[in-house]
Design a protein around this motif. Structure first.
Motif, PDB file in Angstrom:
ATOM      1  N   VAL A 106      -6.402   2.809  -6.823  1.00 20.26           N
ATOM      2  CA  VAL A 106      -5.641   3.413  -5.730  1.00 20.26           C
ATOM      3  C   VAL A 106      -6.534   4.338  -4.894  1.00 20.26           C
ATOM      4  CG1 VAL A 106      -3.791   5.036  -5.168  1.00 20.26           C
ATOM      5  CG2 VAL A 106      -3.423   3.275  -6.888  1.00 20.26           C
TER       6      VAL A 106
ATOM      7  N   ASN B 204      -7.175   3.000 -11.488  1.00 22.78           N
ATOM      8  CA  ASN B 204      -6.437   1.762 -11.232  1.00 22.78           C
ATOM      9  C   ASN B 204      -6.649   1.204  -9.820  1.00 22.78           C
ATOM     10  OD1 ASN B 204      -5.051   3.577  -9.676  1.00 22.78           O
ATOM     11  ND2 ASN B 204      -3.020   3.033 -10.430  1.00 22.78           N
TER      12      ASN B 204
ATOM     13  N   CYS C  92      -6.577   8.757  -8.879  1.00 25.25           N
ATOM     14  CA  CYS C  92      -6.992   7.927  -7.752  1.00 25.25           C
ATOM     15  C   CYS C  92      -8.516   7.905  -7.623  1.00 25.25           C
ATOM     16  CB  CYS C  92      -6.357   8.429  -6.456  1.00 25.25           C
ATOM     17  SG  CYS C  92      -7.106   9.963  -5.828  1.00 25.25           S
TER      18      CYS C  92
ATOM     19  N   ASP D  54      -5.903   7.040  -2.043  1.00 30.33           N
ATOM     20  CA  ASP D  54      -4.854   7.804  -1.362  1.00 30.33           C
ATOM     21  C   ASP D  54      -5.414   8.400  -0.081  1.00 30.33           C
ATOM     22  OD1 ASP D  54      -2.772   9.375  -0.539  1.00 30.33           O
ATOM     23  OD2 ASP D  54      -2.338  10.192  -2.516  1.00 30.33           O
TER      24      ASP D  54
ATOM     25  N   TYR E  33       0.851  -1.186   0.000  1.00 24.99           N
ATOM     26  CA  TYR E  33       0.000   0.000   0.000  1.00 24.99           C
ATOM     27  C   TYR E  33       0.896   1.248   0.000  1.00 24.99           C
ATOM     28  CZ  TYR E  33      -3.493  -3.407   1.478  1.00 24.99           C
ATOM     29  OH  TYR E  33      -4.311  -4.500   1.569  1.00 24.99           O
TER      30      TYR E  33
ATOM     31  N   THR F 244       0.428   4.227  -0.714  1.00 27.56           N
ATOM     32  CA  THR F 244      -0.169   5.481  -0.245  1.00 27.56           C
ATOM     33  C   THR F 244      -0.064   5.621   1.266  1.00 27.56           C
ATOM     34  OG1 THR F 244      -2.335   4.396  -0.152  1.00 27.56           O
ATOM     35  CG2 THR F 244      -1.801   5.591  -2.152  1.00 27.56           C
TER      36      THR F 244
END
Length: 210
Positions: free
Chosen positions: A155, A153, A128, A157, A77, A79
């Motif tokens: 993600v 994708n 994101c 954040d 991860y 982020t």
């Protein structure tokens, strides 16, 4: 016209070459990141549930250990690199470095100046979850697509900063929370159906989960 956010023209020869071919460039400066402390205790979880009813079944005693495990998996991860947590202190406090993403800075810059546009925003990395949610929210509130992002994708954040300078920021934030809650509920329902496809009624009979 091209719009670039948060880069240095002096250090980028490729951009200088574009400008020499007649491309006009507008620079949108990024705001510096800032540190935010998030306290996770029973009252704060209750407040979170009031904003996101889909979390009504969230168990406080499991929330902190789950977050700690996620933070330790830094490579899985990325982020999480802007989040720190001292497990000794009580109540649990997470320090997060938040910043405006370049997509958000551009959207806020254009929208706050009432510049009509149907801009396609291209970036080095896919946008994101929160950036996509913001664009979907603006389209819902305005009734037409003002901005368009590339593919998402997956993600999320944790250091994403909401653009408070947007016009009607309160309406945007409320709509984003509603959409977030709807999507969160859909994900949780899908997970529960997979884990427990049947529910038991008051007479002990099993029924397929709706």
């Amino acid at each position: 016209m091209a719009v670039f956010v948060g880069n240095s023209l002096e250090r980028n020869k490729g951009l200088r070459a574009l400008l020499n071919r007649g491309v006009r460039c507008h620079w949108v400066p990024l705001t510096p990141p800032k540190s935010v402390s998030i306290v996770l205790d029973a009252p704060s979880l209750k407040e979170l549930r009031s904003s996101l009813p889909a979390l009504q079944e969230a168990v406080f005693d499991r929330a902190i250990p789950d977050l700690e495990r996620k933070l330790k998996a830094g490579e899985r991860y990325p982020t999480n690199r802007n989040i720190t947590h001292n497990s000794i202190t009580a109540p649990a406090t997470f320090d997060v470095q938040v910043s405006a993403h370049c997509e958000v800075a551009l959207i806020s810059h254009l929208a706050s100046r009432n510049i009509p546009t149907t801009v396609y925003i291209a970036s080095a990395l896919p946008a994101c979850y929160a950036c996509n949610l913001l664009v979907d929210t603006l389209e819902e509130l305005e009734g037409f697509k003002t901005f368009q992002l590339g593919p998402y994708n997956g993600v999320i954040d944790c250091g994403w900063e909401f653009p408070s300078a947007l016009p009607h920021a309160d309406d945007v934030q409320k709509t984003m929370l509603r959409k977030l809650n709807d999507q969160l509920k859909e994900i949780m329902d899908r997970y529960q159906r997979a884990m427990k496809p049947y529910v038991e009624d008051e007479w002990g009979n099993l029924h397929a989960r709706e």
